[in-house]
Design an enzyme around this catalytic site. Sequence first.
Site, mmCIF file in Angstrom:
data_model
loop_
_atom_site.group_PDB
_atom_site.id
_atom_site.type_symbol
_atom_site.label_atom_id
_atom_site.label_comp_id
_atom_site.label_asym_id
_atom_site.label_seq_id
_atom_site.Cartn_x
_atom_site.Cartn_y
_atom_site.Cartn_z
ATOM 1 N N GLU A 1 -16.941 22.936 7.043
ATOM 2 C CA GLU A 1 -16.175 23.684 8.051
ATOM 3 C C GLU A 1 -14.943 22.843 8.326
ATOM 4 O OE1 GLU A 1 -14.291 24.592 10.979
ATOM 5 O OE2 GLU A 1 -15.945 23.816 12.197
ATOM 6 N N CYS B 1 -10.436 23.591 15.412
ATOM 7 C CA CYS B 1 -10.215 23.986 14.019
ATOM 8 C C CYS B 1 -9.775 25.446 13.946
ATOM 9 C CB CYS B 1 -11.473 23.759 13.187
ATOM 10 S SG CYS B 1 -12.958 24.444 13.933
#
Length: 499
Positions: free
Chosen positions: A254, A288
Amino acid sequence: MDHASVLKTLGFTDADVTGGALPVVSPIDGVEVARVAETPLSDMPGVIEAAQEAFKAWRSVPAPRRGELVRLLGEELRAAKEALGALVTLEAGKITSEGLGEVQEMIDICDLAVGQSRQLYGLTIASERPGHKMTESWHPMGPVGVISAFNFPVAVWSWNAALALVCGNPVIWKPSEKTPLTAMACQKILGRAIARFGAEAPEGLHQLVLGGAEIGDALVSSKDVPILSATGSTRMGSIVGPRVAARWGRAILELGGNNAMIVAPSADLDMAVRGIVFSAVGTAGQRCTSLRRLIVHRSIKADLMARLKAAYASLPIGDPRDSGTLIGPLIDKKALEAMQKALAAARAEGGTVHGGAPVTEGMPGGAYVAPALVEMPGQTGTVKTETFAPILYVLDYDRLDEAIALQNDVPQGLSSCIFTLNLREAETFLSAAGSDCGIANVNIGPSGAEIGGAFGGEKETGGGRESGSDAWKGYMRRQTSTVNYSAELPLAQGVSFDI
């Protein structure tokens, strides 16, 4: 609560937070709040061996029973929510609501994983051979290494650990060296759940290792850690992914996003402004899924920019523990320097910068900065390079296909969105010819992923999936079995032999 009260509430002792070699500095004021012991590199073979031994026992515990441990973890997290959220604020600099929200995500994934423990389904497959049955089963794989980043110091661990545990896998967690205290708190919380669960939870089922890159490297390199889940930059992923693949391991990655929003002429601009501000400046731009690129139709750009400038000018910046604060500090001075360097590069490429200056007056210390709006003449190299800070680059477009091409023309690809009231535009954006990201939203920003949807899928490195949907399969291996319940052994046509 002050930091001493928070640590005491979470069960820390003086020995936990003193005498070690790893300093813990709060981004709120730059003050050292603890000094913790790192895991010696020489201990890593024993840690991994203990996880392998735990796997032999844990894989044979029925999955619904394994789910009971995660249910108890959810109960312990509910009891510790306020204190753990406060520790996230202290150690990562998130505002109070974001710290509490991160712990709520942990609780939510526990709830999902408990249900998943009774739904590790395989298929029954029609066989072409008479008197035969084919079935698909899913089995645990072994120790899961989890390497997490500072910006979500506890949620990312829980996304992985809750599913890994119900799937039958032990976990070895290496948190960011910037946020060891939150990891130590989670280890204590899980320890309380394990104590309530009983002796079926083997020694070594969950281990915490603290330290720098060399500790993470030990997990990445070991063939006895068949699954490695890592969260961080695309640069990190481009190193970790191939190394895990080279030893035939499985990587769940991720990574960065450089996420974009397209604002179409039909968009509800009031809604868009709220979505932009929340996505671009929340967590001081250190998600993110933070919004980094705004792609606006030329006909509405002036109006939208005026609204955004007014909104940005009113944002309260300061101590994240104060109730009125919306923007807390960057994680450290290096992050502030990286932001200023990116803004200078944007100016050199013809960009016009609004905001972005360091904020020191009235601040408690730490790296505080005003969020920046940067109007760019095109998608330059600086725009294509993700900076982990509250910078929002603004581009314009004339045609939807042009906007989608801009959206996709970066190497990162975690999350994306479009604001439009035009059904054709929305469906085009969600189609195979639209966004190439793992997450694509309509009339909601790129951040704020929910438990239940598989999170991740970053495009540059092939990506991986954590959290919901069928992400549990990433922690297991598939086995297809055939049973012959007939009295015959079918052979290839024309083949026979005597017995």
